[in-house]
Scaffold this motif. Structure first.
Motif, PDB file in Angstrom:
ATOM      1  N   GLY A  82      27.584  74.390 -16.210  1.00  0.00           N
ATOM      2  CA  GLY A  82      26.682  75.411 -16.756  1.00  0.00           C
ATOM      3  C   GLY A  82      25.671  74.833 -17.713  1.00  0.00           C
ATOM      4  O   GLY A  82      25.530  75.310 -18.830  1.00  0.00           O
ATOM      5  N   SER A  98      25.155  75.422 -21.645  1.00  0.00           N
ATOM      6  CA  SER A  98      25.646  76.716 -22.131  1.00  0.00           C
ATOM      7  C   SER A  98      26.651  76.537 -23.262  1.00  0.00           C
ATOM      8  O   SER A  98      27.026  77.478 -23.927  1.00  0.00           O
ATOM      9  CB  SER A  98      26.292  77.503 -20.993  1.00  0.00           C
ATOM     10  OG  SER A  98      27.431  76.794 -20.532  1.00  0.00           O
ATOM     11  N   ARG A 138      32.392  76.907 -18.629  1.00  0.00           N
ATOM     12  CA  ARG A 138      32.626  78.129 -17.857  1.00  0.00           C
ATOM     13  C   ARG A 138      33.385  77.856 -16.554  1.00  0.00           C
ATOM     14  O   ARG A 138      34.247  78.620 -16.150  1.00  0.00           O
ATOM     15  CB  ARG A 138      31.277  78.776 -17.546  1.00  0.00           C
ATOM     16  CG  ARG A 138      31.393  80.185 -17.082  1.00  0.00           C
ATOM     17  CD  ARG A 138      30.116  80.933 -17.318  1.00  0.00           C
ATOM     18  NE  ARG A 138      29.847  81.096 -18.749  1.00  0.00           N
ATOM     19  CZ  ARG A 138      28.762  81.693 -19.228  1.00  0.00           C
ATOM     20  NH1 ARG A 138      27.853  82.148 -18.406  1.00  0.00           N
ATOM     21  NH2 ARG A 138      28.598  81.821 -20.525  1.00  0.00           N
ATOM     22  N   ASP A 139      33.044  76.748 -15.880  1.00  0.00           N
ATOM     23  CA  ASP A 139      33.722  76.476 -14.608  1.00  0.00           C
ATOM     24  C   ASP A 139      35.204  76.156 -14.837  1.00  0.00           C
ATOM     25  O   ASP A 139      36.060  76.488 -14.021  1.00  0.00           O
ATOM     26  CB  ASP A 139      33.026  75.357 -13.814  1.00  0.00           C
ATOM     27  CG  ASP A 139      32.706  74.148 -14.687  1.00  0.00           C
ATOM     28  OD1 ASP A 139      32.964  74.211 -15.904  1.00  0.00           O
ATOM     29  OD2 ASP A 139      32.193  73.146 -14.158  1.00  0.00           O
ATOM     30  N   LEU A 149      36.990  77.502 -17.156  1.00  0.00           N
ATOM     31  CA  LEU A 149      37.633  78.788 -17.463  1.00  0.00           C
ATOM     32  C   LEU A 149      38.122  79.465 -16.176  1.00  0.00           C
ATOM     33  O   LEU A 149      39.267  79.908 -16.093  1.00  0.00           O
ATOM     34  CB  LEU A 149      36.640  79.686 -18.210  1.00  0.00           C
ATOM     35  CG  LEU A 149      37.178  81.022 -18.706  1.00  0.00           C
ATOM     36  CD1 LEU A 149      38.360  80.835 -19.643  1.00  0.00           C
ATOM     37  CD2 LEU A 149      36.078  81.810 -19.412  1.00  0.00           C
ATOM     38  N   LYS A 189      41.290  85.714 -19.048  1.00  0.00           N
ATOM     39  CA  LYS A 189      40.158  84.974 -19.623  1.00  0.00           C
ATOM     40  C   LYS A 189      40.263  84.952 -21.148  1.00  0.00           C
ATOM     41  O   LYS A 189      40.121  83.907 -21.779  1.00  0.00           O
ATOM     42  CB  LYS A 189      38.870  85.679 -19.190  1.00  0.00           C
ATOM     43  CG  LYS A 189      37.638  84.824 -19.274  1.00  0.00           C
ATOM     44  CD  LYS A 189      36.429  85.542 -18.679  1.00  0.00           C
ATOM     45  CE  LYS A 189      36.283  85.213 -17.203  1.00  0.00           C
ATOM     46  NZ  LYS A 189      35.021  85.686 -16.617  1.00  0.00           N
TER      47      LYS A 189
END
Length: 197
Positions: A2, A5, A17-18, A20, A31
């Motif tokens: 990301g 980010s 994020r990936d 997560l 999450k």
């Protein structure tokens, strides 16, 4: 990934994020729980290592300060079973830490919880619970204090009872399937497995 980010406000590191999404698939955690776990894990690290919490290891002594483990009679075994440390020092990576929280979470299946409990109680790591493992198990549960310690005869009697109840093939040890059979009949197991008394 990301791109950029993670650079929000620079307050410690942010879980990519990936990663997560991947952790959500591999664990029983939501999450929110994964993000909270990441924050807690980062806080166990020295400040200068927090930026790279994903690749850092937390020493066992810090893991044992967690409220879930502080009062757990099996705290040392839990660190041993969940640690993937090649140095054998029972330190934990973030993924080890997540695995541990996942197994202790209320969403973990009976099969997973009982499998890990079996490994935790298998003190000599030989794949079965023998009399020696059971003795250590009882000592952990009753505490090491003089007033709570069982006499030799009481200990023998208790282990005999456990084996009579659990050792289906009568080979003097409890294997994983015998263990799972016994705990599946015990309504307390799911509760004590998740750290709630």
């Amino acid at each position: 990934t990301g791109g950029g980010s993670g650079a929000m406000g620079g307050s410690g590191s942010v879980l990519p994020r990936d990663a997560l999404g991947e952790y959500q698939e591999l664990t029983f955690l939501s999450k929110q729980e994964i993000l909270l776990a990441y924050k807690r894990f980062s806080e166990l690290l020295p400040k200068e290592e927090r930026e790279n919490a994903c690749s850092a290891r937390v020493p066992k002594s810090h893991i044992l300060t967690l409220p879930e483990l502080r009062a757990n009679p099996f705290q040392h075994r839990i660190c041993h079973v969940f640690s993937t440390s090649e140095a054998g020092d029972n330190s934990m990576s973030f993924e080890d830490f997540l695995d541990m929280l996942s197994v202790f979470s209320d969403s973990a299946t009976f099969d997973i919880k009982s499998r890990y409990a079996f490994h935790i109680f298998d003190f000599d790591n030989d794949g079965t619970l023998d009399r020696k493992d059971l003795e250590q198990l009882v000592n952990c549960l009753t505490g090491q204090g003089e007033e709570s310690r069982l006499s030799r005869a009481e200990m023998e009697q208790l282990i005999q009872n456990i084996l009579e109840e659990s050792d289906i093939d009568k080979d003097g040890t409890i294997n994983l399937s015998e263990f799972q059979h016994v705990v599946s009949r015990s309504p307390d197991f799911a509760r004590c497995g998740s750290g709630q008394q």
